[in-house]
Design a protein around this motif. Sequence first.
Motif, PDB file in Angstrom:
ATOM      1  N   CYS A   1      -8.502  -6.447   1.565  1.00 39.18           N
ATOM      2  CA  CYS A   1      -7.775  -5.324   0.949  1.00 39.18           C
ATOM      3  C   CYS A   1      -8.121  -4.003   1.624  1.00 39.18           C
ATOM      4  O   CYS A   1      -7.229  -3.211   1.979  1.00 39.18           O
ATOM      5  CB  CYS A   1      -8.117  -5.241  -0.539  1.00 39.18           C
ATOM      6  N   VAL A   2      -9.411  -3.736   1.803  1.00 37.65           N
ATOM      7  CA  VAL A   2      -9.850  -2.483   2.395  1.00 37.65           C
ATOM      8  C   VAL A   2      -9.386  -2.388   3.849  1.00 37.65           C
ATOM      9  O   VAL A   2      -8.941  -1.323   4.311  1.00 37.65           O
ATOM     10  CB  VAL A   2     -11.380  -2.343   2.293  1.00 37.65           C
TER      11      VAL A   2
ATOM     12  N   ARG B   1       0.809  -1.217   0.000  1.00 38.93           N
ATOM     13  CA  ARG B   1       0.000   0.000   0.000  1.00 38.93           C
ATOM     14  C   ARG B   1       0.843   1.270   0.000  1.00 38.93           C
ATOM     15  O   ARG B   1       0.429   2.293  -0.538  1.00 38.93           O
ATOM     16  CB  ARG B   1      -0.953   0.011   1.190  1.00 38.93           C
TER      17      ARG B   1
ATOM     18  N   LEU C   1     -17.159  -1.451  -0.782  1.00 39.29           N
ATOM     19  CA  LEU C   1     -17.298  -2.705  -0.041  1.00 39.29           C
ATOM     20  C   LEU C   1     -18.771  -3.091   0.103  1.00 39.29           C
ATOM     21  O   LEU C   1     -19.128  -4.272  -0.012  1.00 39.29           O
ATOM     22  CB  LEU C   1     -16.649  -2.561   1.338  1.00 39.29           C
TER      23      LEU C   1
ATOM     24  N   HIS D   1      -6.686   0.511   5.643  1.00 37.28           N
ATOM     25  CA  HIS D   1      -7.029   1.318   6.822  1.00 37.28           C
ATOM     26  C   HIS D   1      -6.668   0.562   8.093  1.00 37.28           C
ATOM     27  O   HIS D   1      -7.403   0.604   9.083  1.00 37.28           O
ATOM     28  CB  HIS D   1      -8.523   1.649   6.800  1.00 37.28           C
TER      29      HIS D   1
ATOM     30  N   TYR E   1     -13.793   6.300  -0.641  1.00 40.45           N
ATOM     31  CA  TYR E   1     -15.055   5.684  -1.057  1.00 40.45           C
ATOM     32  C   TYR E   1     -15.072   4.179  -0.782  1.00 40.45           C
ATOM     33  O   TYR E   1     -15.958   3.474  -1.277  1.00 40.45           O
ATOM     34  CB  TYR E   1     -15.289   5.925  -2.552  1.00 40.45           C
ATOM     35  N   HIS E   2     -14.121   3.715  -0.014  1.00 38.64           N
ATOM     36  CA  HIS E   2     -13.984   2.275   0.170  1.00 38.64           C
ATOM     37  C   HIS E   2     -15.202   1.644   0.835  1.00 38.64           C
ATOM     38  O   HIS E   2     -15.569   0.510   0.525  1.00 38.64           O
ATOM     39  CB  HIS E   2     -12.724   1.965   0.977  1.00 38.64           C
ATOM     40  N   ARG E   3     -15.848   2.359   1.754  1.00 44.10           N
ATOM     41  CA  ARG E   3     -17.001   1.773   2.438  1.00 44.10           C
ATOM     42  C   ARG E   3     -18.148   1.514   1.462  1.00 44.10           C
ATOM     43  O   ARG E   3     -18.859   0.507   1.573  1.00 44.10           O
ATOM     44  CB  ARG E   3     -17.458   2.684   3.571  1.00 44.10           C
TER      45      ARG E   3
ATOM     46  N   LEU F   1     -11.776  -8.405  -1.217  1.00 44.72           N
ATOM     47  CA  LEU F   1     -11.845  -6.948  -1.113  1.00 44.72           C
ATOM     48  C   LEU F   1     -11.926  -6.508   0.347  1.00 44.72           C
ATOM     49  O   LEU F   1     -11.352  -5.474   0.725  1.00 44.72           O
ATOM     50  CB  LEU F   1     -13.045  -6.431  -1.895  1.00 44.72           C
TER      51      LEU F   1
ATOM     52  N   THR G   1      -9.654   5.201  -5.433  1.00 45.19           N
ATOM     53  CA  THR G   1     -10.969   5.384  -4.808  1.00 45.19           C
ATOM     54  C   THR G   1     -10.872   5.635  -3.307  1.00 45.19           C
ATOM     55  O   THR G   1     -11.855   5.447  -2.580  1.00 45.19           O
ATOM     56  CB  THR G   1     -11.837   4.146  -5.049  1.00 45.19           C
ATOM     57  N   MET G   2      -9.714   6.059  -2.827  1.00 44.16           N
ATOM     58  CA  MET G   2      -9.556   6.350  -1.407  1.00 44.16           C
ATOM     59  C   MET G   2     -10.633   7.333  -0.961  1.00 44.16           C
ATOM     60  O   MET G   2     -10.853   8.367  -1.578  1.00 44.16           O
ATOM     61  CB  MET G   2      -8.172   6.919  -1.133  1.00 44.16           C
TER      62      MET G   2
ATOM     63  N   LEU H   1      -7.860   0.747  -5.610  1.00 39.09           N
ATOM     64  CA  LEU H   1      -8.044   1.104  -4.208  1.00 39.09           C
ATOM     65  C   LEU H   1      -7.401   2.454  -3.888  1.00 39.09           C
ATOM     66  O   LEU H   1      -7.953   3.240  -3.105  1.00 39.09           O
ATOM     67  CB  LEU H   1      -7.450   0.014  -3.309  1.00 39.09           C
TER      68      LEU H   1
END
Length: 479
Positions: free
Chosen positions: A250-251, A96, A201, A255, A196-198, A247, A193-194, A190
């Motif tokens: 990954c997410v 990352r 997902l 974080h 907007y990950h929620r 995913l 789109t930092m 990823l």
Amino acid sequence: MGVDQTMSERGTEPAGTEPTPAAEPAAPAKPKRKGGHLYELDIVRIVTFAGVIFDHCVSGTTFPFSVASNAVQTIFHYTRNAFFALTGFVLVYQYRDRKLDAVDFWRRRYKAVGLPFLTWSVFYWLYHMYVMWPPAFSNVWRTFETWESTKAALKVLGYDLLTGDAWYHLYFVFVTMQVYLIFPLLLKFLRWTMGYHRYILAASFVFHLVLLHYMTNARPEMFNYGLLAKLWNHLPATVFPYQFFTLLGCVAAMHIEGVRDVVVRYRGRVITLAIGVVMATLIVYGSKVSMDGMFPTDAANVFHPYAAVMFVMIILALYAAGTYWADHRTAGSFWDRFLKTASDRSFGIFLVHAFALQELAPTIQRFRFDVYAPIVTVCTFVVTVFFTVAMTEVFRRTPISLWSTGRKMIPMAQQSLPVSVGIGVAMVAVGAVFYWPLAVPAGAVAVFLGAVLLVWQALGRTVFAGPAGARPAAPVQRP
């Protein structure tokens, strides 16, 4: 959050963590860090690998109509999803904050997982011929008696390599390679789109539930014909049914500091909630059997949407337990060294456990009808673990290590001669007892591999101790 330590720079396992890069600064004691080994993953990894073996032991020692055994398997089906959550977690954690060279990434990852996949696919392809009733090597020889039969056998091998279908557990390695293929693009996505990950997902989870609904009910009409029909028939061996869990890992890794803080703060509640969700899921399973008249194996199908939340909560609960271990571990303690060694062996154990369980199948059949099923299951689990660990120890200490476990052989200088000899002698002695007095076929395998390890300990330190062999390397001097 995941399971399985994966390919390190030298080569390792599917879906897992790599050792700390040499140039990386030492990590602080607390987990809020960049890079470094995540000790919390060790608990998830080991428990999940043990869970895979236990799940297969349950299915191999009980009957399909057993409501209780299928309830147990409903829970332990979390393992496959935990594997892919770990895969995504570890890959993102590693990359990352650093540049990813796709070609170099693929070269190292496919060497570490592709070689074992090829080795074990060929092995299980041949082994499938051997186990045709009655098991005999003559079954293999007869397969190649004519050119026509040889072509048919090679066609089957090609099919197995293209579908991961050589044995029932190799789909995982096959799907892992698909994850590796798309990971460079996924990492870019990823990063792009930092923030907007929620939402991503959430959308992934909705797609996951819809896909599972169709997988366990009627397939869409468009997937009834041609190539789409073939794709649908092999959907469990593709990344699609596991995209949400991959995913999710990954997410979480993107974080990690925030995720870990929240999990630690509510650790007890997470574990308690997970237990509650497991109980609720079992109630749903029971209702499908008793009220809907569903056959137990169908109700326990891993792809039922009703179990998806349970899988997520079990993974979170194991991660929560792992954070407790990471915060209270004593470096260099017995359990610290045990988990480190178990992580190193985990991929090899996964690959070989199906073989060990199959070798125990004739013995299981002898007791299956006369002994209480849980006793048979527990005994099978213990013996399977013994054989798989022993065989993996042999692989890690011999030149076939990279091809069979994804890791290079432990250098002879780092192999304790008394320990290696002890393992070899124990395998020969225990295997002999299992094979002759107890008539357990797996005992012969243990005797053979134990003898191989003993012979290699002699040859690897003498005849083949050279630049092209196993010359003991000088121990690394640490400041």
